[in-house]
Enzyme design. Structure first.
Site, PDB file in Angstrom:
ATOM      1  N   THR A   5      -1.668   5.449   2.431  1.00  0.00           N
ATOM      2  CA  THR A   5      -2.882   4.634   2.369  1.00  0.00           C
ATOM      3  C   THR A   5      -2.904   3.686   3.564  1.00  0.00           C
ATOM      4  O   THR A   5      -1.897   3.082   3.915  1.00  0.00           O
ATOM      5  CB  THR A   5      -2.933   3.826   1.060  1.00  0.00           C
ATOM      6  OG1 THR A   5      -2.939   4.733  -0.041  1.00  0.00           O
ATOM      7  CG2 THR A   5      -4.178   2.959   1.000  1.00  0.00           C
ATOM      8  N   LEU A  30       0.863  -1.175   0.000  1.00  0.00           N
ATOM      9  CA  LEU A  30       0.000   0.000   0.000  1.00  0.00           C
ATOM     10  C   LEU A  30       0.902   1.229   0.000  1.00  0.00           C
ATOM     11  O   LEU A  30       1.992   1.214   0.582  1.00  0.00           O
ATOM     12  CB  LEU A  30      -0.899   0.021   1.245  1.00  0.00           C
ATOM     13  CG  LEU A  30      -1.942  -1.098   1.382  1.00  0.00           C
ATOM     14  CD1 LEU A  30      -2.645  -1.004   2.730  1.00  0.00           C
ATOM     15  CD2 LEU A  30      -2.953  -1.048   0.250  1.00  0.00           C
ATOM     16  N   ASP A  31       0.437   2.308  -0.640  1.00  0.00           N
ATOM     17  CA  ASP A  31       1.189   3.558  -0.598  1.00  0.00           C
ATOM     18  C   ASP A  31       1.395   3.994   0.852  1.00  0.00           C
ATOM     19  O   ASP A  31       0.612   3.638   1.740  1.00  0.00           O
ATOM     20  CB  ASP A  31       0.418   4.667  -1.335  1.00  0.00           C
ATOM     21  CG  ASP A  31       0.344   4.424  -2.828  1.00  0.00           C
ATOM     22  OD1 ASP A  31       1.162   3.635  -3.346  1.00  0.00           O
ATOM     23  OD2 ASP A  31      -0.534   5.029  -3.483  1.00  0.00           O
ATOM     24  N   ARG A  32       2.421   4.795   1.053  1.00  0.00           N
ATOM     25  CA  ARG A  32       2.769   5.249   2.405  1.00  0.00           C
ATOM     26  C   ARG A  32       1.565   5.837   3.139  1.00  0.00           C
ATOM     27  O   ARG A  32       1.339   5.549   4.324  1.00  0.00           O
ATOM     28  CB  ARG A  32       3.888   6.284   2.323  1.00  0.00           C
ATOM     29  CG  ARG A  32       4.322   6.835   3.676  1.00  0.00           C
ATOM     30  CD  ARG A  32       5.404   7.889   3.537  1.00  0.00           C
ATOM     31  NE  ARG A  32       5.835   8.362   4.839  1.00  0.00           N
ATOM     32  CZ  ARG A  32       5.225   9.313   5.539  1.00  0.00           C
ATOM     33  NH1 ARG A  32       4.144   9.908   5.026  1.00  0.00           N
ATOM     34  NH2 ARG A  32       5.667   9.682   6.727  1.00  0.00           N
ATOM     35  N   ARG A  41      -5.833   6.225  -7.361  1.00  0.00           N
ATOM     36  CA  ARG A  41      -5.604   7.674  -7.336  1.00  0.00           C
ATOM     37  C   ARG A  41      -5.570   8.242  -8.758  1.00  0.00           C
ATOM     38  O   ARG A  41      -6.190   9.277  -9.052  1.00  0.00           O
ATOM     39  CB  ARG A  41      -4.298   7.974  -6.602  1.00  0.00           C
ATOM     40  CG  ARG A  41      -4.301   7.504  -5.163  1.00  0.00           C
ATOM     41  CD  ARG A  41      -2.895   7.484  -4.555  1.00  0.00           C
ATOM     42  NE  ARG A  41      -2.324   8.824  -4.487  1.00  0.00           N
ATOM     43  CZ  ARG A  41      -1.050   9.063  -4.152  1.00  0.00           C
ATOM     44  NH1 ARG A  41      -0.231   8.048  -3.887  1.00  0.00           N
ATOM     45  NH2 ARG A  41      -0.605  10.302  -4.100  1.00  0.00           N
TER      46      ARG A  41
END
Length: 307
Positions: free
Chosen positions: A145, A141-143, A243
Site C-alpha cells: 500500500t 501501511l501494508d507493504r 482489503r
C-alpha cells in the site's frame, strides 16, 4: 493556533487564554494526555521551565507566560539509518509525513536483518539533518500500500499522536480500485475482523474478531473494465481492514490476490491519499495529500485535491 518557537533543545509555547489558570500538570495530564511515566521524566529531570525558571507544576499559569519544554535532546539511536530516497509531504520540529512507495515495509520486524523499511529511511533522513533522535511511527501501511504515513520526531509528540490515533482524531482517506460495480454509492461496513485460522497472514470477517468500521463512497465507475474507484475512511485500524471489508462485499481490490483480486496490477490497488490531524503543539489543522506514484498509473483521472 498557538504562538510557539524552537530555541535549540527547547520548545517554547506562549500560554494562550484557554490555558490561563491551568497548571503544567494539567497541560500534560488533560491537554496532551501524556503517559504518566513520560510526564514523570519531564518533571524529575527539570525539563519544563516557566519564563526561564524551573516550573512549579501545580502553580496556575498566566496568559502570556512562556513555557519552555526540553524536547530536542540527542538520543541513543535504536533504528539503523539507511539511505533510501523518500518523498516528504509535511515536516516541522515534531512530525514528519512521508508519501510511502509501494513494495516497502513500514517498519523492520527484525532491527538487524530488516533495514530497507520506511522507518530506516526516515531515521537516515532525520540524522542527516543533525537530529539525533529516534523516529517513531504512529500508524502503518501494508507493504504494497502506498501513500501518506505519519511519524513523530520525539517521545512527547509520539505519545500524543498515538493517543489521538486511538481516539480516532487522525483521519486517513484511502483510494481503492475494486472489481465490479458497487450497488451503493455510499455506505458503511460494520464487520468484525479476525485472523484466518488456515492462513498465517490472512484476515477474515469473523463474529469473534475485533470491531471494524469502514465508510466508503464511489468516486468513479469504469463500466468497460467493470471496476470501481472507491474512497474509504476508517473508524478503526485493523490489519488489512479495507482489503477484507471490500472483499467481503464481493468487490476485492484489483491486484489483491490474497483476498480474491485479479493480478491485473502488481500490487493491491490501495493508496492512502489524504491525512488530516490537529497539530498537538500548535493546534493548527494539518492536511496532507499524497500524489500517486505508480508507473504504469493505477488510479487514473482521480484528483486527490478534490477529496
Amino acid at each position: 493556533m498557538l504562538n510557539t518557537m524552537r530555541m535549540g533543545e527547547w520548545f517554547q509555547i506562549t500560554v494562550p487564554l484557554e490555558w490561563n489558570g491551568q497548571t503544567i500538570a494539567d497541560i500534560f495530564r488533560h491537554v496532551w494526555e501524556s503517559p504518566k511515566k513520560l510526564t514523570h521524566s519531564f518533571r524529575m529531570e527539570n525539563k519544563v521551565l516557566v519564563n526561564g525558571d524551573p516550573a512549579n507544576w501545580n502553580m496556575p499559569l498566566i496568559k502570556g507566560s512562556k513555557i519552555q519544554i526540553k524536547l530536542f535532546e540527542d538520543e541513543n539511536i535504536e533504528i539503523f539509518p539507511n539511505f533510501i530516497d523518500i518523498d516528504i509531504l509535511y515536516e516541522d520540529e515534531h512530525v514528519l509525513v512521508i508519501n510511502k512507495p509501494p513494495f516497502m515495509n513500514t517498519h523492520p520486524n527484525d532491527l538487524k536483518a530488516d533495514q530497507n523499511t520506511l522507518v530506516n529511511a526516515a531515521q537516515f533522513y532525520l540524522q542527516a539533518k543533525g537530529e539525533n533522535r529516534n523516529i517513531r511511527q504512529i500508524h502503518r501501511l501494508d507493504r504494497d500500500t502506498s501513500g501518506a504515513i505519519l511519524l513523530a520526531k520525539h517521545a512527547l509528540a509520539g505519545a500524543i499522536l498515538d493517543n489521538m490515533l486511538l481516539k480516532r482524531n487522525i483521519k486517513r482517506t484511502y483510494i481503492a480500485l475494486v472489481h465490479g460495480v458497487l450497488k451503493q454509492r455510499t455506505g458503511t461496513i460494520n464487520a468484525p475482523i479476525g485472523r484466518d485460522r488456515h492462513h498465517a497472514t490472512k484476515r477474515r470477517v469473523s463474529p469473534s474478531g475485533q470491531a471494524a468500521t469502514t465508510h466508503f463512497t464511489v468516486l468513479k465507475v469504469d463500466k468497460g473494465k467493470q471496476q470501481t474507484y472507491v474512497k474509504c475512511w476508517l473508524d478503526t485500524g485493523r490489519t488489512h481492514q479495507i482489503r477484507v471489508h471490500l472483499s467481503h462485499l464481493g468487490h476485492p481490490l484489483v491486484g489483491d490476490t490474497l483476498y480474491g483480486g485479479n493480478s491485473i496490477v502488481k500490487r493491491q490497488a490501495l493508496h492512502a491519499a489524504k491525512l488530516e490531524f490537529i497539530h498537538p503543539f500548535t493546534q493548527e489543522k494539518i492536511v496532507c495529500r499524497a500524489p500517486f506514484i505508480d508507473l504504469p498509473v493505477i488510479f487514473k483521472d482521480i484528483d486527490i485535491y478534490s477529496l
